[in-house]
Design an enzyme around this catalytic site. Sequence first.
Site, PDB file in Angstrom:
ATOM      1  N   HIS A  25       0.849  -1.198   0.000  1.00 59.69           N
ATOM      2  CA  HIS A  25       0.000   0.000   0.000  1.00 59.69           C
ATOM      3  C   HIS A  25       0.885   1.250   0.000  1.00 59.69           C
ATOM      4  CE1 HIS A  25      -3.003   2.984   1.003  1.00 59.69           C
ATOM      5  NE2 HIS A  25      -2.303   3.314   2.077  1.00 59.69           N
TER       6      HIS A  25
ATOM      7  N   ASP B  86       7.206  20.124 -27.347  1.00 62.62           N
ATOM      8  CA  ASP B  86       7.297  18.807 -26.702  1.00 62.62           C
ATOM      9  C   ASP B  86       8.290  18.939 -25.555  1.00 62.62           C
ATOM     10  OD1 ASP B  86       7.376  16.017 -26.066  1.00 62.62           O
ATOM     11  OD2 ASP B  86       6.783  15.591 -28.107  1.00 62.62           O
TER      12      ASP B  86
ATOM     13  N   TRP C  58       7.390   0.325   3.784  1.00 56.28           N
ATOM     14  CA  TRP C  58       7.852   1.019   2.567  1.00 56.28           C
ATOM     15  C   TRP C  58       9.255   1.559   2.760  1.00 56.28           C
ATOM     16  CZ3 TRP C  58       8.973   6.100   0.782  1.00 56.28           C
ATOM     17  CH2 TRP C  58       8.935   7.099   1.772  1.00 56.28           C
TER      18      TRP C  58
ATOM     19  N   SER D  64      13.172   5.487 -13.943  1.00 52.97           N
ATOM     20  CA  SER D  64      12.107   6.255 -14.586  1.00 52.97           C
ATOM     21  C   SER D  64      12.078   7.685 -14.054  1.00 52.97           C
ATOM     22  CB  SER D  64      10.766   5.562 -14.335  1.00 52.97           C
ATOM     23  OG  SER D  64       9.696   6.425 -14.613  1.00 52.97           O
ATOM     24  N   SER D  65      12.148   7.829 -12.739  1.00 51.24           N
ATOM     25  CA  SER D  65      12.057   9.168 -12.151  1.00 51.24           C
ATOM     26  C   SER D  65      13.246  10.027 -12.543  1.00 51.24           C
ATOM     27  CB  SER D  65      12.012   9.078 -10.626  1.00 51.24           C
ATOM     28  OG  SER D  65      10.892   8.362 -10.224  1.00 51.24           O
TER      29      SER D  65
ATOM     30  N   HIS E 110      12.926  11.879   3.000  1.00 48.06           N
ATOM     31  CA  HIS E 110      12.230  13.116   3.324  1.00 48.06           C
ATOM     32  C   HIS E 110      12.056  14.044   2.135  1.00 48.06           C
ATOM     33  CE1 HIS E 110       9.765  15.228   6.000  1.00 48.06           C
ATOM     34  NE2 HIS E 110      10.194  16.304   5.412  1.00 48.06           N
TER      35      HIS E 110
ATOM     36  N   GLU F  77      11.599  13.112  -0.651  1.00 48.34           N
ATOM     37  CA  GLU F  77      10.515  12.427  -1.363  1.00 48.34           C
ATOM     38  C   GLU F  77       9.148  12.992  -0.969  1.00 48.34           C
ATOM     39  OE1 GLU F  77      10.421  10.260  -3.710  1.00 48.34           O
ATOM     40  OE2 GLU F  77       8.302   9.700  -3.634  1.00 48.34           O
TER      41      GLU F  77
ATOM     42  N   TYR G 243       8.534  16.018  -0.152  1.00 52.53           N
ATOM     43  CA  TYR G 243       8.351  17.282  -0.866  1.00 52.53           C
ATOM     44  C   TYR G 243       8.190  17.039  -2.361  1.00 52.53           C
ATOM     45  CZ  TYR G 243       9.621  18.961   3.673  1.00 52.53           C
ATOM     46  OH  TYR G 243       9.636  19.169   5.018  1.00 52.53           O
TER      47      TYR G 243
ATOM     48  N   SER H 262      -1.698  26.422  -6.810  1.00 47.36           N
ATOM     49  CA  SER H 262      -1.331  27.795  -7.145  1.00 47.36           C
ATOM     50  C   SER H 262      -1.801  28.193  -8.537  1.00 47.36           C
ATOM     51  CB  SER H 262       0.192  27.983  -7.042  1.00 47.36           C
ATOM     52  OG  SER H 262       0.640  27.632  -5.757  1.00 47.36           O
TER      53      SER H 262
ATOM     54  N   HIS I  13      14.840  13.677  11.248  1.00 46.43           N
ATOM     55  CA  HIS I  13      13.679  13.793  12.140  1.00 46.43           C
ATOM     56  C   HIS I  13      12.811  12.529  12.073  1.00 46.43           C
ATOM     57  CE1 HIS I  13      11.096  16.006   8.882  1.00 46.43           C
ATOM     58  NE2 HIS I  13      10.943  14.707   8.814  1.00 46.43           N
ATOM     59  N   HIS I  14      13.137  11.647  11.145  1.00 40.21           N
ATOM     60  CA  HIS I  14      12.489  10.325  11.154  1.00 40.21           C
ATOM     61  C   HIS I  14      13.204   9.381  12.110  1.00 40.21           C
ATOM     62  CE1 HIS I  14       9.952  11.155   7.616  1.00 40.21           C
ATOM     63  NE2 HIS I  14      10.959  11.928   7.267  1.00 40.21           N
TER      64      HIS I  14
ATOM     65  N   THR J 281       6.299  27.057   4.114  1.00 40.32           N
ATOM     66  CA  THR J 281       4.984  26.438   3.950  1.00 40.32           C
ATOM     67  C   THR J 281       3.888  27.403   4.375  1.00 40.32           C
ATOM     68  OG1 THR J 281       6.090  24.386   4.532  1.00 40.32           O
ATOM     69  CG2 THR J 281       3.707  24.335   4.395  1.00 40.32           C
TER      70      THR J 281
ATOM     71  N   LYS K  94       3.206  30.053   1.854  1.00 39.37           N
ATOM     72  CA  LYS K  94       2.324  29.612   0.776  1.00 39.37           C
ATOM     73  C   LYS K  94       0.871  29.663   1.215  1.00 39.37           C
ATOM     74  CE  LYS K  94       5.492  26.486  -1.548  1.00 39.37           C
ATOM     75  NZ  LYS K  94       5.216  26.534  -2.987  1.00 39.37           N
TER      76      LYS K  94
ATOM     77  N   ARG L 161       1.750   2.221  14.947  1.00 39.89           N
ATOM     78  CA  ARG L 161       1.364   1.957  13.564  1.00 39.89           C
ATOM     79  C   ARG L 161       1.874   0.570  13.165  1.00 39.89           C
ATOM     80  NH1 ARG L 161       5.583   5.796  10.154  1.00 39.89           N
ATOM     81  NH2 ARG L 161       4.594   4.850   8.351  1.00 39.89           N
TER      82      ARG L 161
END
Lengths: 193, 622, 339
Positions: free
Chosen positions: B75, B104, B139, B169-170, B253, B255, B257, B268, B302-303, B328, B331, B450
């Site tokens: 998941h 293109d 994950w 790919s990314s 992390h 990731e 963002y 926006s 921070h993780h 943040t 925004k 969790r």
Amino acid sequence: MASHHPVASAEIAVDSRKLGVWVFLASEVIFFASLIVSYLVLHNRVTSGPTAHEALTLTIPTINTMILLTSSVAMVLALAHLRDGNRRASIAWLLTTAWLGICFLILKAVEYSQHLHEGLTPSVNVFGSAYYTVTGFHAAHVAVGVIWILSVALGLRRRLSPQNDVLVETVGLYWHFVDLVWVAIFMVVYLLR
Amino acid sequence: MASSAVALPRVYEERGLLSWLTTVDHKRIGILYILGAGFFALIGGLEALFIRTQLAVPNNQVLVGEAYNQVLTMHGTTMVFLVVMPVLAGLGNYVVPLMIGARDMAYPRLNAFGVWMFLLGGLFLNLSFLLGGAPDAGWFGYAPLTAKTFSKGTGIDFWILGLQLLGISSITSSINFVSTILLLRAPGLTLNRLPLFAWTTLVTAFLILFAMPSISAALFLLFLDRHLGTHFFNPAAGGDPLLWQHLFWFFGHPEVYIMILPAMGIVSEVLPVFSRKPLFGYTAVAYSSVAIGFIGFTVWAHHMFAVGLPDVVNAFFSAASMLVAVPTAIKVFNWIATIWGGAVRYRTPFLFAAAFVALFVIGGLSGLFLAAVPVDWQVTDTYFVVAHFHYTLFGGSMFAIVAGIYYWFPKITGRFLDERLGRLHFALQFIGFNLTFFPMHFLGLMGMPRRIYTYAPGLGWESLNLLATIGAFILALGFVVFFANIARSLVAGERAPDDPWDGHTLEWLTSSPPPPYNFARIPVVHSRRPAWDRKYTGNPHARPVAEIAGENDRQEGEDAPEKPIHLPAPSIWPLVIAAGLTVFALGLVTHWLFIPIGILLFAVGLARWATQPLFPEAASHS
Amino acid sequence: MARIRGAARGWARWGAVGLLIPGVWLTGCAAQSPSILAPVSPKGRAEAELFWFIFLITAGVFVLVETLLLYAVLRFRARDPHTVPPQIHGNNALEISWTTATALGLAVIFAMTWRTMAATSAPPADAMPVKVTGHQWWWEFEYPTLGITTANELVIPVGRPVRLTVTSADVIHSFWVPQLGGKMDAIPGRENTLWLQADVEGVYHGQCAELCGVSHANMRLRVRVVSDADFQRWVEAQRAPAAQPVEPLAQQGYQVFMSKACVGCHTINGTPAQGKVGPNLTHVGSRTTIAAGLLENTPENLARWLDNPPAIKPGSLMPRLGLTPEEIQALVAYLSSLK
């Protein structure tokens, strides 16, 4: 073909393929940085088997450093000759570069076989793991570079022209990058051992 | 709208399966990304429902132990790598070239390779369910749970190689976005006029380029540990499980963002259009995206507040994490100021975009608790965290993505999505979402960790879990309505004009759907809102002028003789190369015979790609 | 317009009430939950105070921002679809003020964070040491100064600080007893320190908080906080060698234990059983639960467990041993006698 390739109309004037290679190499920096940091963190935590100090000698890596630095000069000459319109000389220098890359790989293989003979394998201890991984990924990049250079020098030789120097310039960027990575590895792995 | 002075290009075959398999058109590639992500969203959503069903009541037996861990891991992996990232890549692919007036992407074939790599990588990852069990270590795949000793099956190998394929790919698509946005902007479209969605896509591309290699290296090391007997993460031999965490979160992390920035870009775009005002504080919003990108690389630990790092290190990462709240907040305030004083139209894209702001604020505020080290020691690895990141990634990214799909659907298909179904979808999704995830804050505070597949009765967790499960099914119903709306509107949706929302940016200047070459003439840009300014003159009260988009699109500079347009030729080789890599990966996990087949496909594909000209027409001219 | 303003005010009021309800309700629920907001330790209290402090600030921001948003959305709805409002591009004074305000608020939160960290991080010097080792899927507790090894139930004296050295024998686990303070990861090859002190006698629920494999959910623990006198009694009982079986059935169980696979994994002090893989069973009869806190320690449950451990704890390293019902009854009698 080259003239139709998108070239900047806005503030930044650079061939898109060149920019692409630059951006890709920037990304590669993080890849090798991750490997080198892993090496730095782990290489002193040997619990058994040969340590970096015991296993590594300087002779082959020093020769290999010379070889790669020379190959970078050859690559610069290949590009310069192409821009001067001297395609044959350019191809000759490209082949020289590739040949030096092959020499590097042969010497690296000799070095590996010496290590294996002395009992340093990727699984013998954590130094072995990190050493083979860092140098192995670099060697793989050299091998890719050799193939790329050969395919430009042989496969695409008819397309080489002063107007289409981007074919040589891009592989050159890559090759210089792989050189720089080696210099970093030489310092971190061999000189700081 | 095509002007007679322009020689329209030869358009390649647009029908049939082969035309899709060989396409290099950024719009078709964008659609493939979105459809692929939609397909994987169904799988990931079903997995979520299984999880919620199991947790509905204590000691439930629907999905137990190993099976639960597999579904849980898939998941998370699916939603991150196969849904949010690719759907954003898809929208970016479709919209960004149009927004910046390009014909293109910079590398059309590399673009095609990127989408095939994503689709095949996603299928590869899910194949694990059929071939001996899916990955089951979460994950984030913490070592040494992923070591061969503790995960003997091939699930982890599928995970490692699948993520490598998706990483390729990314990376390729990010290189493409960087070059496209930096090099292919229309005349006059300076970076200072770049639409926000293009800005955030650009920043995201850089984040991917600098974050992805770290996990890629970590995955290689893990693979070597599992198959060559190396000791990177093996503590018994001097390896370090924390090395994995550092490498993973240095990617992990940013990731986050990567998944939220383009979503912020969508919001926006949508809020100004439906408020009929320019974005408030364009510069602040654009630069705060860049700031989030930079700070995003300094917060990863921070993780890891509970892994036993020194206090000073924890404090540094705590401060850096709180610092992210500044750009943040900038925004959020600018979005509200954009709506303020506007002429707000309550169309579905606006509803989702406004809800994004409302929900993302909650996710941002709950993040502050997690940045405060002592509170984090309590709530990390609990349902509080699950609530937090679903508010940012579902309440945040997913709501924005849905807003984007309602917004650009008319451009992509030439038809509107149904407004009434859209509102129903919105209501179900908003209620279902909050019902599912708001109670999880409390569950976390009440001590529920969790990733547990079951819990004992009597701890006060029953009613909230049941509530969350009911919410999940309402949420799922919302998506059923969404997919039904899409299906119905594709066939019988109301026809949309070229500029259905009174848009601001260049994509609304071309037809809906746009021609393969996007614009007959590349428009010249004079401001941040080129489409709006062509409709409304620049006087302070902005009275409308008579012209409609398209009729007045020839402005100064556009009369210069155009070079002939050449479209890149379709090519099958990107698909062949992607297939080669996938088959190779399959060989590493299953039967070795696949390895040479994969290498062969890859080599042939690469050789043919390198020798096939991108513009055969142009090549034959010269 | 007034109508809309009124509606917005109403919403704001409901928002405030909506925030209060969960607050009150949470405190109420604490009675039955291992809630971090019902702490019984100095560290847990400090963490809860920091939580409430941040909650106060964020709740204020939440109400402010959501009210502004809702107001803007409701108030500025276009009546005429063709209206073009004044085109405002931004305001530097506003940008600077909300940036500064946010930064200041965060600085305050960080200062409080740092204060709490400094106040709670170092264990008091006289703390009693306990070594905590996470295993797939149970907890081992070793009292090095007392020479006691037990499992899944940590017994500590009330009001006395305890210094836990947390590590793991296999994968990463995380030791967490919410009411006694924050968690600490148990990482193989590393020793992390965590201290706790319980000020109220009672039994506190804890469990592993890091995904550690199939039975992560079943890796529970209890902390039994007892009076000093009770603790002394418990220590003496635990330090005694294992009770000799007296009853014939228990003696038979002893024979079964020593002749079957049990000895390979478990230790019973003073017997030939010296295995180190599973929990130390010297005083297993004195524990209130078995199977990492999954089952109450009753003869029926023990029999169920012995018959088929993986059925109760999936993935359990203790396999189904194929014991006959007679052997199980004998083992139950023996193990229950190990008070």
